[in-house]
Design a protein around this motif. Structure first.
Motif, PDB file in Angstrom:
ATOM      1  N   UNK A  76      -9.210  -3.063  24.338  1.00 43.61           N
ATOM      2  CA  UNK A  76      -9.103  -1.602  24.380  1.00 43.61           C
ATOM      3  C   UNK A  76     -10.307  -0.968  25.078  1.00 43.61           C
ATOM      4  N   UNK A  77     -11.426  -1.693  25.156  1.00 45.58           N
ATOM      5  CA  UNK A  77     -12.604  -1.108  25.791  1.00 45.58           C
ATOM      6  C   UNK A  77     -12.331  -0.763  27.248  1.00 45.58           C
ATOM      7  N   UNK A  87     -13.506 -19.746  23.482  1.00 41.99           N
ATOM      8  CA  UNK A  87     -12.961 -18.857  24.501  1.00 41.99           C
ATOM      9  C   UNK A  87     -12.837 -17.433  23.971  1.00 41.99           C
ATOM     10  N   UNK A  88     -12.355 -17.286  22.756  1.00 44.44           N
ATOM     11  CA  UNK A  88     -12.226 -15.944  22.183  1.00 44.44           C
ATOM     12  C   UNK A  88     -13.581 -15.277  22.030  1.00 44.44           C
ATOM     13  N   UNK A  89     -14.577 -16.043  21.635  1.00 47.22           N
ATOM     14  CA  UNK A  89     -15.929 -15.503  21.513  1.00 47.22           C
ATOM     15  C   UNK A  89     -16.436 -15.038  22.873  1.00 47.22           C
ATOM     16  N   UNK A  90     -16.157 -15.810  23.910  1.00 43.97           N
ATOM     17  CA  UNK A  90     -16.606 -15.444  25.253  1.00 43.97           C
ATOM     18  C   UNK A  90     -15.907 -14.185  25.752  1.00 43.97           C
ATOM     19  N   UNK A  91     -14.584 -14.116  25.601  1.00 41.87           N
ATOM     20  CA  UNK A  91     -13.853 -12.940  26.074  1.00 41.87           C
ATOM     21  C   UNK A  91     -14.264 -11.689  25.309  1.00 41.87           C
ATOM     22  N   UNK A  92     -14.524 -11.836  24.026  1.00 47.04           N
ATOM     23  CA  UNK A  92     -15.021 -10.710  23.228  1.00 47.04           C
ATOM     24  C   UNK A  92     -16.383 -10.254  23.759  1.00 47.04           C
ATOM     25  N   UNK A  93     -17.251 -11.205  24.092  1.00 48.77           N
ATOM     26  CA  UNK A  93     -18.575 -10.875  24.619  1.00 48.77           C
ATOM     27  C   UNK A  93     -18.464 -10.093  25.924  1.00 48.77           C
ATOM     28  N   UNK A  94     -17.561 -10.520  26.802  1.00 48.96           N
ATOM     29  CA  UNK A  94     -17.404  -9.819  28.083  1.00 48.96           C
ATOM     30  C   UNK A  94     -16.915  -8.394  27.866  1.00 48.96           C
ATOM     31  N   UNK A  95     -15.990  -8.217  26.947  1.00 48.11           N
ATOM     32  CA  UNK A  95     -15.490  -6.861  26.663  1.00 48.11           C
ATOM     33  C   UNK A  95     -16.608  -5.976  26.116  1.00 48.11           C
ATOM     34  N   UNK A  96     -17.387  -6.508  25.194  1.00 46.69           N
ATOM     35  CA  UNK A  96     -18.503  -5.731  24.648  1.00 46.69           C
ATOM     36  C   UNK A  96     -19.489  -5.346  25.751  1.00 46.69           C
ATOM     37  N   UNK A  97     -19.778  -6.285  26.644  1.00 48.44           N
ATOM     38  CA  UNK A  97     -20.722  -6.011  27.727  1.00 48.44           C
ATOM     39  C   UNK A  97     -20.184  -4.913  28.632  1.00 48.44           C
ATOM     40  N   UNK A  98     -18.896  -4.944  28.920  1.00 46.07           N
ATOM     41  CA  UNK A  98     -18.288  -3.898  29.741  1.00 46.07           C
ATOM     42  C   UNK A  98     -18.483  -2.541  29.082  1.00 46.07           C
TER      43      UNK A  98
END
Length: 470
Positions: A159-160, A202-213
């Motif tokens: 959603x970010x 993988x889920x941890x990584x994708x979550x990290x990228x969304x947070x960074x965005x």
């Protein structure tokens, strides 16, 4: 598993895979993984690592964040993206729904998770996954709980991307506030190493990228406070630490896009936050893993190891992200990797319908679209392919259209404007390929053969594309 079952697995997957997978199962069932990944307070762990008192950690992290020279690919002035956001009604619909706890699942259907969201509910069965058990004790699939992917989906925080697009359109501060509020609630609800959302690297990584965005998209908004920035940096640091420790499982046992996602997470966190302990190591490892995985997962002719068009697009988007993070910070992907990515683009364009942007729905398709940065149909591959080609070559693949938005978010709002490098919908002149062309002929009414179309061969992956008359 009996001897016959073990033999079948070794025959199909190889002895190396069998040994590594057996090791993982041993660590899982004996509790070794629980001891290697104990429940942890990321703030306390990071304070100890950098040698500052816990009550000084926020200011310590914020000072280093404020003076950090690493850059992200987003333009600091988010309002500059206003003109490139397409179909604002769709963007605002998804963003406003997410603010209220109604999330779009797998880019296809909606689920009510509440406000604040219930991060552990399976919206299909109504059953909650345990959030106090160690992640190693929670199954991916079970008759009692159902498929864990239904819980993972909202924790990717996709959603970010809608919040950022809605913020660019309206400047409404409700969107960054919604992002930070849901981030804080997720952190409070998901103690490190406990619950289903820590089970998959993988889920941890994708979550990290969304947070960074979100961190960079809302950097200048009042909602982005010192405390919130520090809290995110603590969790990004810890999530990279977790990925680094478990990456061997994705690389040795899963051997697909999971390994690329995890490498993207390490590379991104290591590059953007060099002041965090381990960052230099993560950047180097991430780049090495990205290169190694891509060079065997993407075949020489551009076809993809999983034989899934949707997973191939996932790889396209991940490498667009990593390419841009590296470029803007002076870290270039190796030339052999770049060439392999160009071949991947060439293959997907070759099987693409020029009118709709769709490709054959071949192989597994779980609804994944990790960066929803355009309003094009989920099955339209033009946004992702256009963005990667622009990042790789400085050239767009298509004439101006709604598919330009994703390229704008990755490469800058000005770069998405129409230019002489764009091609028509049916023209492949913007794609570099060394693959063999195949003439398609049939016997006509006379003695001479009549050419009726064209084709292209991808012999390594086993794909042969036949085109009828234009």
């Amino acid at each position: 598993m009996g001897i016959h079952g073990a033999y079948e697995l070794i025959s199909e997957m190889g002895i190396s895979w069998f040994i590594w997978r057996s090791l993982y199962e041993l660590e899982l069932r004996t509790g070794i993984l629980r001891r290697r990944f104990p429940p942890t307070d990321p703030g306390k762990a990071l304070a100890q690592s950098v040698g500052v008192p816990l009550d000084k950690l926020d200011s310590f992290l914020f000072e280093r964040w404020a003076n950090n020279e690493a850059r992200f690919f987003l333009d600091p002035e988010i309002a500059r993206y206003q003109a490139v956001v397409t179909q604002p009604d769709i963007v605002l619909k998804v963003a406003n729904a997410a603010k209220q706890g109604r999330f779009l699942f797998f880019n296809h259907w909606w689920a009510e998770l509440g406000d604040p969201p219930d991060w552990f509910i399976n919206p299909v069965t109504g059953i909650r996954f345990p959030n106090t058990a160690h992640w190693s004790q929670i199954p991916d699939l079970s008759p009692e709980l159902g498929d864990i992917k239904y819980v993972w989906e909202p924790s990717r925080h996709a959603q970010v991307y809608y919040y950022a697009r809605a913020y660019a359109l309206t400047g409404d501060q409700e969107y960054p506030e919604a992002f930070w509020r849901q981030f804080e609630h997720w952190v409070a609800s998901n103690p490190a190493e406990l619950g289903p959302n820590w089970r998959c690297g993988q889920e941890i990584a994708l979550r990290s990228l969304a947070w960074i965005f979100g961190l960079f998209a809302f950097r200048s908004d009042p909602a982005t406070t010192v405390r919130r920035i520090a809290l995110m940096l603590q969790y990004l640091w810890y999530q990279a630490l977790h990925i680094e420790k478990i990456h061997w499982y994705a690389a040795r046992c899963v051997r697909n896009n999971h390994a690329i996602s995890e490498a993207a997470g390490l590379f991104t966190i290591g590059t953007l936050f060099p002041f965090l302990p381990g960052a230099k190591r993560w950047q180097a490892k991430g780049l090495r893993f990205l290169t190694k995985e891509a060079m065997w997962q993407i075949y020489e002719d551009g076809t993809y190891v999983q034989h899934s068009m949707n997973y191939a697009r996932l790889v396209v988007q991940l490498f667009t992200w990593c390419l841009r993070v590296g470029q803007i910070n002076g870290v270039e992907l190796p030339d052999p990797l770049r060439k392999r990515l160009q071949q991947l683009v060439s293959f997907l364009v070759s099987v693409q319908d020029a009118r709709t942007g769709r490709v054959p729905n071949y192989g597994s398709n779980d609804g994944a679209l990790v960066f929803p940065l355009s309003s094009c149909d989920y099955l339209d591959y033009r946004p992702a392919l256009n963005a990667l080609n622009l990042a790789l070559t400085g050239k767009k693949l298509y004439e101006a259209g709604p598919w330009d938005e994703e390229a704008a978010w990755f490469c800058g709002p000005n770069l998405a404007e129409p230019g002489p490098t764009s091609r028509g919908a049916g023209d492949q002149s913007g794609v570099t390929s060394t693959l063999p062309k195949v003439a398609i002929e049939q016997t006509g009414t006379g003695d001479r053969p009549q050419q009726v179309g064209r084709g292209q061969a991808f012999p390594v992956g086993g794909y042969y594309v036949l085109h009828g008359p234009a």
